[in-house]
Design a protein around this motif. Structure first.
Motif, PDB file in Angstrom:
ATOM      1  N   ASP B 109      -3.570   1.963  56.065  1.00 22.07           N
ATOM      2  CA  ASP B 109      -3.697   3.175  56.083  1.00 22.07           C
ATOM      3  C   ASP B 109      -3.436   3.901  54.811  1.00 22.07           C
ATOM      4  O   ASP B 109      -2.340   3.722  54.438  1.00 22.07           O
ATOM      5  N   MET B 110      -4.849   4.310  53.993  1.00 22.58           N
ATOM      6  CA  MET B 110      -4.575   4.734  52.752  1.00 22.58           C
ATOM      7  C   MET B 110      -3.813   6.181  52.765  1.00 22.58           C
ATOM      8  O   MET B 110      -3.099   6.187  51.543  1.00 22.58           O
ATOM      9  N   LEU B 111      -3.559   6.729  53.732  1.00 21.44           N
ATOM     10  CA  LEU B 111      -2.830   7.999  53.570  1.00 21.44           C
ATOM     11  C   LEU B 111      -1.380   7.754  53.574  1.00 21.44           C
ATOM     12  O   LEU B 111      -0.275   8.598  53.315  1.00 21.44           O
ATOM     13  N   GLU B 117      -6.060   1.375  49.083  1.00 23.28           N
ATOM     14  CA  GLU B 117      -6.876   2.193  48.709  1.00 23.28           C
ATOM     15  C   GLU B 117      -7.970   2.925  49.983  1.00 23.28           C
ATOM     16  O   GLU B 117      -8.368   3.919  49.664  1.00 23.28           O
ATOM     17  N   LEU B 118      -8.149   2.074  50.973  1.00 19.28           N
ATOM     18  CA  LEU B 118      -9.019   2.795  51.962  1.00 19.28           C
ATOM     19  C   LEU B 118      -8.519   2.158  53.271  1.00 19.28           C
ATOM     20  O   LEU B 118      -8.256   0.993  53.467  1.00 19.28           O
ATOM     21  N   THR B 119      -8.232   3.194  54.272  1.00 19.15           N
ATOM     22  CA  THR B 119      -8.114   2.914  55.361  1.00 19.15           C
ATOM     23  C   THR B 119      -9.086   1.760  56.161  1.00 19.15           C
ATOM     24  O   THR B 119     -10.242   2.184  55.802  1.00 19.15           O
ATOM     25  N   THR B 120      -8.541   0.814  56.720  1.00 20.95           N
ATOM     26  CA  THR B 120      -9.685  -0.045  57.020  1.00 20.95           C
ATOM     27  C   THR B 120      -9.092  -0.727  58.510  1.00 20.95           C
ATOM     28  O   THR B 120      -8.012  -0.506  58.875  1.00 20.95           O
ATOM     29  N   GLY B 121      -9.895  -1.810  59.078  1.00 18.73           N
ATOM     30  CA  GLY B 121      -9.345  -2.135  60.306  1.00 18.73           C
ATOM     31  C   GLY B 121     -10.587  -2.186  61.331  1.00 18.73           C
ATOM     32  O   GLY B 121     -10.977  -3.255  62.074  1.00 18.73           O
ATOM     33  N   SER B 122     -11.299  -1.287  61.363  1.00 15.10           N
ATOM     34  CA  SER B 122     -12.775  -1.257  62.182  1.00 15.10           C
ATOM     35  C   SER B 122     -13.631  -1.978  61.136  1.00 15.10           C
ATOM     36  O   SER B 122     -14.101  -1.545  59.848  1.00 15.10           O
ATOM     37  N   GLY B 126     -15.747  -1.532  54.693  1.00 19.10           N
ATOM     38  CA  GLY B 126     -15.200  -1.363  53.516  1.00 19.10           C
ATOM     39  C   GLY B 126     -16.334  -1.513  52.356  1.00 19.10           C
ATOM     40  O   GLY B 126     -16.030  -0.878  51.237  1.00 19.10           O
TER      41      GLY B 126
END
Lengths: 313, 282
Positions: B109-111, B117-122, B126
């Motif tokens: 979670d980027m926040l 750097e970027l929220t990912t998981g789905s 990316g």
């Protein structure tokens, strides 16, 4: 109210103005940008246009990447291909991350009637309104559309603008400033309130004129921001007029009508009747005939106000 | 004194054990999973963060930094452990990962997490974001290089192929995509039973316009060489196929897809500590 104009034609001038004042603006497109007002910007700033092909999810994620790097990305596609096909990218990678990406969804409502149900964006507001931190705008005319684009650029965070290509009366002047989150009152009234969004302001005002002949004074609010809802204006409408009719070129489920009903039920229960597409798919046809067929006319609003007044008693 | 390349590789090989140890400890304490997909990317992460990438953990948003997007976000435990060692946040936070209130969410979670750097998981998302970032860096004439790690199972996603076409169109030679080719995905063998037609991988990406390299994914020196070669290559993005083993690093997790979501028993935990040198053999 003056001449008729196609609302989506306000997108182009708006994008060009933002491009002129924001060198960090980029325009990420998925082939079809010109159909949603992208032409003028592409002509003026070709070096800031990035076409990823017919790939709306790629377009949204590329925009997210631009925003991560500090750019101000706008992207556009027909509403269904953004709000339905790319909703996960909008939700998880732009709204959840609070990235500064602006979306323009075309063919709002039945304005894409010649294309048929695949292209008619009739649930876009409903889907996107459920996404936290996303601003959802439905400008009314060609002028407020241009102003909405500018307002979206100044807003820090994700914004979705839905826009159609059915000609509509022009209500706003060149000096109008689009205020995100604020309703515009176009007519005073104490008996009921008609809250419209998008191109339904015309029928709403005509309905108010009709009702006045029968002695009913209807307030008319133009709710160009569906989210965040102008709760103050809605509460005042409920308290001061005691009956509300919403009018939208969209399904009655989950859109403006849903937003108003949710708020009114919890804060000042009064009758709320919703004018819009019932729980069906809009079919192919001319937008004007579809507006009649699916019950989005002046007459539908008049009858709904009368019914609301009965319920109010 | 300047560390030689051989010395660096040797120190990173030791660090790889420490990273895996942190992953084991964190997941055991918190009941987290995705050990297998975290272990397969450890050497890749180390070659990036300790050799190739220009980053500043004290200034995580430094404008000219290089950027890593872990598109296969379920490798988060590995990423968190590397970020902690790099100094992005206190290592103690690793023992909270994937629990309520932690800055280290189930998926990156980027926040919340410094260095992410970027929220990912789905899955599948990316690479396109990397495209946007790389385009922006090029517009601004910044030296930033963008790295994206994807999984082989993740490459089933259509969006990966949208990006695989458009990135070469833009000639983004400042972008490098690394495939963690660990041969497994959630429910089975990726290029085996689930998507045999993912192969031939190299030919596909080459045909789409990428500079394709192949590397032994647990050989840090080999990964360093590939990353160097990618940086030198002009006119095309580079795709590195990192040939990896899911669950690499423990005798009982290597190549066993149970560790996609398996959690460690107490006995397995102690065995892991022993194998990673943190507990004396009984």
């Amino acid at each position: 109210m003056s001449e008729l104009a196609v609302p989506v034609n306000g997108i182009g001038p708006g994008l060009v103005k933002v491009g002129e004042t924001h060198p960090e603006m980029v325009f990420v497109i998925a082939d079809n940008a010109k159909a949603i007002g992208g032409g003028p910007f592409a002509e003026k700033f070709p070096e800031r246009v990035f076409d990823v092909g017919i790939a709306e999810q790629n377009m949204v994620m590329t925009s997210a990447g631009f925003a991560l790097a500090g750019k101000l990305p706008f992207c556009n596609a027909f509403g269904n291909f953004l709000a339905l096909r790319a909703i996960e990218q909008i939700r998880t990678f732009v709204a959840h991350t609070k990235l500064n990406v602006k979306f323009i969804g075309g063919l709002a409502g039945v304005s894409g009637g010649k294309e048929g149900p695949t292209h008619e964006a009739q649930e876009d507001i409903a889907h996107l309104r459920a996404v936290p931190d996303l601003v959802v705008l439905a400008p009314t005319d060609v002028v407020s559309t241009e102003k909405a684009v500018i307002a979206a650029a100044e807003w820090v965070g994700p914004v979705f603008i839905r826009i159609g290509r059915m000609a509509a009366p022009v209500f706003y002047g060149a000096d109008y400033t689009f205020r995100i989150g604020k309703a515009e009152q176009h007519r005073q009234g104490k008996d009921a309130t008609i809250i419209s969004t998008g191109v339904m302001l015309g029928p709403a005002l005509e309905a108010a004129t009709e009702l006045a002949k029968a002695g009913v004074e209807a307030r008319v609010l133009d709710m160009q921001t569906v989210k965040p809802l102008d709760e103050e204006a809605v509460l005042a409408a409920a308290v001061e007029t005691g009956a509300i009719v919403t009018a939208e070129e969209h399904t009655i489920i989950g859109g403006l009508g849903g937003a108003v009903a949710e708020f009114v039920c919890e804060n000042r229960p009064v009758p709320v009747l919703r004018v819009g597409i019932r729980d069906v798919y809009a079919e192919t046809g001319k937008p004007e005939e579809l507006m009649v067929h699916y019950g989005m006319t002046t007459d539908n609003i008049v009858r709904s106000v009368k019914r609301a007044l009965e319920l109010k008693r | 004194m300047q560390q030689s390349r051989a010395e660096l590789v040797a120190s990173l090989e030791q660090l790889a054990k420490d990273i895996r140890l942190d992953v084991v400890k964190a997941l055991y304490q918190t009941g987290g999973y995705h050990l297998g997909p975290s272990f397969s990317i450890v050497e890749t992460l180390l070659a990036l963060y300790y050799y190739k990438m220009r980053v500043d953990p004290q200034n995580p948003k430094w404008a000219d930094r290089d950027v890593l997007i872990l598109s296969k976000g379920h490798g988060s435990a590995g990423l968190y452990s590397v970020l902690a060692r790099k100094g992005y946040f206190p290592r103690e936070e690793l023992w909270t990962m994937k629990t309520f209130g932690s800055r280290l969410q189930g998926h990156p979670d980027m926040l919340r997490t410094p260095g992410v750097e970027l929220t990912t998981g789905s899955l599948g998302n990316g690479l396109s974001a990397g495209q946007g970032y790389a385009l922006a860096a090029r517009m601004d004439d910044r030296p930033t290089r963008v790295y994206v790690i994807i999984g082989d199972g993740e490459a089933d996603e259509g969006l990966i192929w949208e990006a695989s076409m458009s990135i070469p169109k833009f000639k983004l030679d400042n972008l490098c995509c690394i495939l963690d080719y660990n041969k497994f995905q959630s429910s089975g063998a990726s290029t085996g039973c689930i998507m045999p037609t993912l192969s031939p991988i190299a030919d596909k990406w080459r045909a789409f316009g990428w500079n394709v390299l192949e590397a032994r994914g647990h050989d840090i020196g080999c990964l360093m060489d590939a990353l160097d070669e990618a940086e030198k290559y002009e006119g095309k993005p580079t795709f590195i196929i990192a040939d990896t083993v899911k669950g690499k690093g423990l005798s009982f997790t290597e190549g066993d897809n149970r560790w996609h979501i398996g959690t460690l028993t107490e006995a397995e935990y102690h065995q892991a500590l022993r194998e990673l040198g943190a507990e004396a053999a009984q």
